[in-house]
Design a protein around this motif. Structure first.
Motif, mmCIF file in Angstrom:
data_model
loop_
_atom_site.group_PDB
_atom_site.id
_atom_site.type_symbol
_atom_site.label_atom_id
_atom_site.label_comp_id
_atom_site.label_asym_id
_atom_site.label_seq_id
_atom_site.Cartn_x
_atom_site.Cartn_y
_atom_site.Cartn_z
ATOM 1 N N ALA A 1 0.834 -1.213 0.000
ATOM 2 C CA ALA A 1 0.000 0.000 0.000
ATOM 3 C C ALA A 1 0.865 1.259 0.000
ATOM 4 N N GLY A 2 2.137 1.099 0.445
ATOM 5 C CA GLY A 2 3.036 2.242 0.527
ATOM 6 C C GLY A 2 4.002 2.376 -0.635
ATOM 7 N N ASP A 3 3.742 1.706 -1.760
ATOM 8 C CA ASP A 3 4.592 1.865 -2.948
ATOM 9 C C ASP A 3 4.611 3.318 -3.424
ATOM 10 N N ARG A 4 3.435 3.946 -3.313
ATOM 11 C CA ARG A 4 3.319 5.384 -3.639
ATOM 12 C C ARG A 4 2.666 6.081 -2.452
ATOM 13 N N ILE A 5 2.943 7.353 -2.316
ATOM 14 C CA ILE A 5 2.248 8.131 -1.278
ATOM 15 C C ILE A 5 1.672 9.413 -1.877
ATOM 16 N N VAL A 6 0.678 9.919 -1.183
ATOM 17 C CA VAL A 6 0.118 11.237 -1.484
ATOM 18 C C VAL A 6 0.494 12.143 -0.315
ATOM 19 N N VAL A 7 1.074 13.293 -0.620
ATOM 20 C CA VAL A 7 1.327 14.314 0.398
ATOM 21 C C VAL A 7 0.374 15.453 0.096
ATOM 22 N N GLU A 8 -0.499 15.751 1.061
ATOM 23 C CA GLU A 8 -1.501 16.767 0.743
ATOM 24 C C GLU A 8 -1.627 17.841 1.818
ATOM 25 N N GLU A 9 -2.228 18.920 1.384
ATOM 26 C CA GLU A 9 -2.496 20.084 2.224
ATOM 27 C C GLU A 9 -3.306 19.668 3.456
ATOM 28 N N TYR A 10 -2.954 20.250 4.588
ATOM 29 C CA TYR A 10 -3.671 20.024 5.851
ATOM 30 C C TYR A 10 -4.910 20.918 5.869
ATOM 31 N N LEU A 11 -6.065 20.295 5.987
ATOM 32 C CA LEU A 11 -7.323 21.054 6.028
ATOM 33 C C LEU A 11 -7.812 21.158 7.468
ATOM 34 N N GLU A 12 -8.498 22.259 7.761
ATOM 35 C CA GLU A 12 -9.034 22.433 9.116
ATOM 36 C C GLU A 12 -10.548 22.561 9.088
ATOM 37 N N GLY A 13 -11.160 22.032 10.159
ATOM 38 C CA GLY A 13 -12.617 22.083 10.286
ATOM 39 C C GLY A 13 -13.140 20.772 10.831
ATOM 40 N N PRO A 14 -14.435 20.701 11.128
ATOM 41 C CA PRO A 14 -15.007 19.434 11.587
ATOM 42 C C PRO A 14 -15.112 18.428 10.440
ATOM 43 N N GLU A 15 -14.908 17.145 10.773
ATOM 44 C CA GLU A 15 -15.035 16.074 9.773
ATOM 45 C C GLU A 15 -16.444 15.494 9.813
ATOM 46 N N VAL A 16 -16.947 15.128 8.647
ATOM 47 C CA VAL A 16 -18.257 14.481 8.536
ATOM 48 C C VAL A 16 -18.156 13.331 7.535
ATOM 49 N N SER A 17 -18.812 12.219 7.859
ATOM 50 C CA SER A 17 -18.878 11.081 6.931
ATOM 51 C C SER A 17 -20.272 11.035 6.308
ATOM 52 N N ILE A 18 -20.305 10.999 4.984
ATOM 53 C CA ILE A 18 -21.580 10.865 4.280
ATOM 54 C C ILE A 18 -21.563 9.561 3.493
ATOM 55 N N LEU A 19 -22.474 8.673 3.842
ATOM 56 C CA LEU A 19 -22.663 7.431 3.098
ATOM 57 C C LEU A 19 -23.894 7.623 2.224
ATOM 58 N N ALA A 20 -23.796 7.196 0.975
ATOM 59 C CA ALA A 20 -24.927 7.368 0.059
ATOM 60 C C ALA A 20 -25.163 6.093 -0.739
ATOM 61 N N PHE A 21 -26.436 5.714 -0.875
ATOM 62 C CA PHE A 21 -26.802 4.645 -1.802
ATOM 63 C C PHE A 21 -26.774 5.221 -3.214
ATOM 64 N N THR A 22 -26.252 4.456 -4.166
ATOM 65 C CA THR A 22 -26.317 4.909 -5.557
ATOM 66 C C THR A 22 -26.367 3.716 -6.502
ATOM 67 N N ASP A 23 -27.143 3.872 -7.575
ATOM 68 C CA ASP A 23 -27.193 2.835 -8.617
ATOM 69 C C ASP A 23 -26.437 3.283 -9.865
ATOM 70 N N GLY A 24 -25.644 4.336 -9.699
ATOM 71 C CA GLY A 24 -24.871 4.866 -10.816
ATOM 72 C C GLY A 24 -25.535 6.061 -11.477
ATOM 73 N N ASN A 25 -26.813 6.274 -11.154
ATOM 74 C CA ASN A 25 -27.571 7.428 -11.673
ATOM 75 C C ASN A 25 -28.167 8.218 -10.526
ATOM 76 N N THR A 26 -29.026 7.556 -9.751
ATOM 77 C CA THR A 26 -29.665 8.195 -8.601
ATOM 78 C C THR A 26 -28.747 8.091 -7.385
ATOM 79 N N ILE A 27 -28.768 9.128 -6.548
ATOM 80 C CA ILE A 27 -27.990 9.112 -5.294
ATOM 81 C C ILE A 27 -28.941 9.441 -4.152
ATOM 82 N N ILE A 28 -28.958 8.594 -3.121
ATOM 83 C CA ILE A 28 -29.743 8.882 -1.916
ATOM 84 C C ILE A 28 -28.799 8.844 -0.714
ATOM 85 N N PRO A 29 -28.442 10.032 -0.191
ATOM 86 C CA PRO A 29 -27.555 10.059 0.976
ATOM 87 C C PRO A 29 -28.267 9.516 2.221
ATOM 88 N N MET A 30 -27.484 8.910 3.100
ATOM 89 C CA MET A 30 -27.990 8.470 4.399
ATOM 90 C C MET A 30 -27.802 9.613 5.396
#
Length: 419
Positions: free
Chosen positions: A178-207
């Motif tokens: 998994a560590g063959d390559r790495i991403v180094v990215e900008e540090y973002l600040e703020g609260p974290e939120v997880s959004i899970l959504a059902f999708t059939d590839g066209n319609t999206i229904i977030p939980m």
């Protein structure tokens, strides 16, 4: 119907628990399952990554629906294999699952299609990565490209921490290939939120939204884990932010995957940071989150099975999904030493006492049967979930449940749902 759930953690216990409530389901199997799942389903001793054996079992047992929990079998192509054999399976294809299987792919996709995320650079060479970090300075985030069970992200507040992160991932091979390559990215600040959504590839229904707690210790200290607890819904996820996320992130991502010839079906998980400049994507996952599932599914009023069938049959636009007007909090009870070295095989007591408390459900993650006892068998052992009318009442209740349970070295955060 006969249903099989693939996997053996807390997410899979929650899936089995919810699917079992469906009047459509007559028999439910889980491979490989755990000691808690064993109480409500038939556990099959087949590892989640053994796709051939799982497909054979599904054919022989005439399984009507297979639901894949973990990311590893999805990225290995379990959905493609099942579909090739004419089996109904819930989850994205191998090509679509790369959105989690490769951080580099996900970042490049977002850059190509204007999906808001942190600025980043990709490195194959630890020396070049180190020079970039010295030039840029800290704070910065260092990520292993491949799957690392939620632990391959190092949030480095100092330059030394960032350089050590590069060393751990690329030189010490803490997460293997998994560590063959790495991403180094900008540090973002703020609260974290997880959004899970059902999708059939066209319609999206977030939980309903959820908030995960990745760090091992209270007040978000210590190393990242697979998740030490969660609550739902998140108070910071306002209707305004939800509209932006649906239009600028979820819809754009599903459309982008279609244009890339990787149509996405199943659950898309977007890990977001709500920054001062709006929501930005930290990561995408190709499946139900863990431990987010342990707070999201208990809030789902509707039958989960018809929703999954609608996703598979590309008719999600016909699905009706209702949610309870409640709050949920889940606290993970982990083995001492997790996410680093820990011992297994300790007897767990008090689960039944905890479950006698109204509003509490205990989901098993790393557990096994040993004679008549249930013992620890993983880093994250149990997820204790409580429902309440407010976040505060759910948080108070969940810790009443946690206090009833004990095993040697048990460790849990005491601030879940209280921030």
């Amino acid at each position: 119907m006969k249903v099989m759930v693939v996997g053996g953690g807390g997410r899979e216990h929650t899936l089995v628990w919810k699917i079992k409530q469906s009047p459509l389901v007559k028999e439910i199997y889980c491979a490989p399952g755990n000691a808690g799942i064993e109480r409500i389903a038939v556990c099959i001793n087949i590892p989640a990554e053994n796709i051939e054996a799982l497909a054979e079992f599904a054919l022989n047992e005439k399984i009507d629906l297979t639901v894949v929990g973990p990311e590893a079998p999805l990225t290995l192509g379990i959905v493609d294999e099942f579909e090739k054999r004419g089996l109904k399976v819930f989850g994205p294809s191998k090509k679509a699952a790369e959105i989690e299987g490769s951080k580099v792919f996900a970042k490049e996709l977002m850059e190509r299609y204007g999906i808001p995320t942190a600025h980043y650079r990709v490195f194959n060479d630890p020396i070049e990565a180190g020079e970039y970090i010295k030039d840029k300075g800290a704070p910065v985030v260092v990520k292993a490209d491949g799957l690392a069970a939620g632990k391959g992200v190092i949030v480095a507040l100092t330059e030394d921490e960032a350089l050590d992160g590069v060393k751990r991932i690329m030189r010490d091979r803490e997460f293997g290939r998994a560590g063959d390559r790495i991403v180094v990215e900008e540090y973002l600040e703020g609260p974290e939120v997880s959004i899970l959504a059902f999708t059939d590839g066209n319609t999206i229904i977030p939980m309903v939204s959820a908030q995960d707690h990745k760090r091992v210790y209270d007040n978000d200290r210590g190393p990242n884990t697979g998740g030490m607890g969660a609550f739902a819904p998140s108070p910071v996820y306002t209707p305004n932010i939800a509209r932006v996320v649906e239009k600028e992130i979820l819809k754009k991502t599903i459309d982008a995957m279609k244009r890339e010839n990787r149509p996405y079906k199943g659950v898309l998980y977007a890990g977001l940071m709500i920054t001062s400049k709006g929501p930005k994507v930290l990561e995408f996952n190709c499946r139900f989150g863990d431990p987010e599932t342990q707070v999201v599914l208990p809030l789902l009023e509707s039958d989960l099975v018809p929703v999954m069938q609608a996703v598979i049959d590309s008719r999600l636009d016909e699905a009706e999904i209702r949610w309870k007007d409640k709050k949920a909090v889940c606290v993970i009870m982990a083995s001492g030493g997790y996410p680093r070295k820990y011992e297994k095989g300790f007897k767990i007591s008090g689960i039944e006492e905890a479950e006698k408390i109204e509003g509490i459900t205990v989901f098993h993650a790393g557990t096994a049967k040993e004679g008549d006892s249930i013992v620890t068998a993983g880093g994250r052992v149990l997820g204790v979930t409580a429902l309440g009318d407010s976040l505060d009442s759910a948080a108070r209740l969940v810790y009443k449940g946690v206090e009833k349970i004990s095993f040697k070295g048990a460790h849990y955060r005491k601030d879940i749902g209280r921030k």
